[in-house]
Design a protein around this motif. Structure first.
Motif, short mmCIF file in Angstrom:
data_model
loop_
_atom_site.label_atom_id
_atom_site.label_comp_id
_atom_site.label_asym_id
_atom_site.label_seq_id
_atom_site.Cartn_x
_atom_site.Cartn_y
_atom_site.Cartn_z
N PRO A 118 0.96 -1.33 -0.03
CA PRO A 118 0.08 -0.02 -0.03
C PRO A 118 1.10 1.35 0.02
CG PRO A 118 -0.97 -1.52 1.45
CD PRO A 118 0.48 -2.14 1.32
N GLU A 175 1.69 4.08 -2.88
CA GLU A 175 1.10 5.19 -3.54
C GLU A 175 1.93 6.47 -3.57
OE1 GLU A 175 0.13 7.82 -0.44
OE2 GLU A 175 1.44 6.33 -0.16
N GLY A 205 -1.71 1.16 -8.57
CA GLY A 205 -2.52 0.23 -7.81
C GLY A 205 -2.58 -1.20 -8.61
N VAL A 225 -4.76 -3.81 -3.75
CA VAL A 225 -4.86 -2.41 -3.54
C VAL A 225 -5.19 -1.48 -4.77
CG1 VAL A 225 -3.19 -0.42 -2.88
CG2 VAL A 225 -2.84 -2.87 -1.77
N THR A 236 -5.66 2.40 -6.28
CA THR A 236 -4.84 3.89 -5.94
C THR A 236 -5.82 5.09 -6.07
OG1 THR A 236 -3.16 5.13 -6.66
CG2 THR A 236 -4.33 4.11 -8.49
N GLY A 247 -9.84 -2.45 -4.92
CA GLY A 247 -8.57 -3.24 -4.32
C GLY A 247 -8.84 -4.63 -4.65
N ASN A 269 -9.23 -5.88 1.57
CA ASN A 269 -8.61 -5.21 0.61
C ASN A 269 -8.77 -3.60 1.03
OD1 ASN A 269 -8.48 -7.35 -1.71
ND2 ASN A 269 -10.53 -7.36 -1.14
N PHE A 270 -7.77 -2.97 0.20
CA PHE A 270 -7.58 -1.47 0.45
C PHE A 270 -7.60 -0.90 -0.82
CE2 PHE A 270 -4.67 2.19 1.12
CZ PHE A 270 -5.33 2.56 2.34
N SER A 271 -8.04 0.45 -0.55
CA SER A 271 -7.94 1.52 -1.81
C SER A 271 -7.66 2.86 -1.34
CB SER A 271 -9.18 1.51 -2.49
OG SER A 271 -9.17 2.45 -3.62
N TRP A 272 -6.63 3.54 -2.03
CA TRP A 272 -6.50 4.82 -1.84
C TRP A 272 -7.57 5.88 -2.52
CZ3 TRP A 272 -3.12 6.38 1.61
CH2 TRP A 272 -2.01 5.45 2.00
N ALA A 287 -12.84 -0.23 -1.80
CA ALA A 287 -11.77 -1.15 -1.74
C ALA A 287 -12.06 -2.39 -2.08
CB ALA A 287 -11.40 -0.83 -0.24
#
Length: 196
Positions: free
Chosen positions: A75, A78, A85, A110, A112, A121, A140-143, A147
């Motif tokens: 992560p 970014e 991503g 991930v 972005t 993500g 999961n992750f998202s900027w 996500a």
């Protein structure tokens, strides 16, 4: 004498026939089924190449899902302005409802926030209308937004999925739908998703 050509759907096994899901997609034709054996596979940015295929995991004897596709992105990347991503799945090439993901645990992806069309993500869906069925999409992750799943100008069908413990910086930790997206969500559970 008239010859009639007939095509038959093939079953492609991972890792039996191909070591990675992306390689199996590259070898698949419309109508094929990619069966992924039980286990954990570390893969990001899997693109489905506008193919009407089914990608399915293994169901254990006790009914639990046995196949995990885990993204391998850091992560902290970014900070890199060129970082797009690495969603686990990118369904971005105009796939329709005959493109199906099912029986999979999708985690560790991930998305972005550097570009407006690169959220998501776990699964990024852009200009496409796939079916996502009986999957667990978690951690999961998202900027950006979405996500777990990000939908942009898409009409996906999401059925009998658990979307859990995904985290985004913006909105829609579990699911984000923008730009004329129209989803059909049936019998899904959203739990523990968050955004900053």
């Amino acid at each position: 004498l008239a010859l009639v050509g007939t095509s038959f759907a093939a079953t492609i096994n991972v890792p039996g026939d191909h070591a990675t899901v992306q390689n199996a997609v590259g070898a698949a034709a419309d109508g094929d089924v990619i069966k992924i054996a039980a286990g954990t596979y570390h893969e990001s940015g899997i693109q489905l190449e506008n193919k009407a295929i089914t990608i399915e995991g293994t169901i254990n004897n006790d009914g639990s899902l046995g196949t995990t596709i885990k993204g391998g992105c850091d992560p902290d990347m970014e900070a890199d302005p060129l970082f797009f991503g690495c969603p686990v799945f990118q369904i971005i090439s105009g796939e329709g409802p005959k493109t199906i993901l099912r029986y999979l645990i999708i985690t560790g992806g991930v998305g972005t926030g550097n570009f407006s069309d690169h959220g998501g993500g776990g699964i990024q869906i852009t200009n496409s209308s796939p079916r996502i069925s009986s999957c667990i999409i978690r951690n999961n992750f998202s900027w950006a937004s979405g996500a777990g799943i990000s939908c942009i100008n898409s009409s996906a069908s999401i059925e009998s999925c658990l979307i859990k413990d995904n985290e985004s910086v913006a909105t829609g930790g579990g699911l984000s739908c923008i730009d004329n997206s129209s989803l059909i969500i049936t019998n899904c559970t959203f739990s523990g998703n968050s955004n900053w």
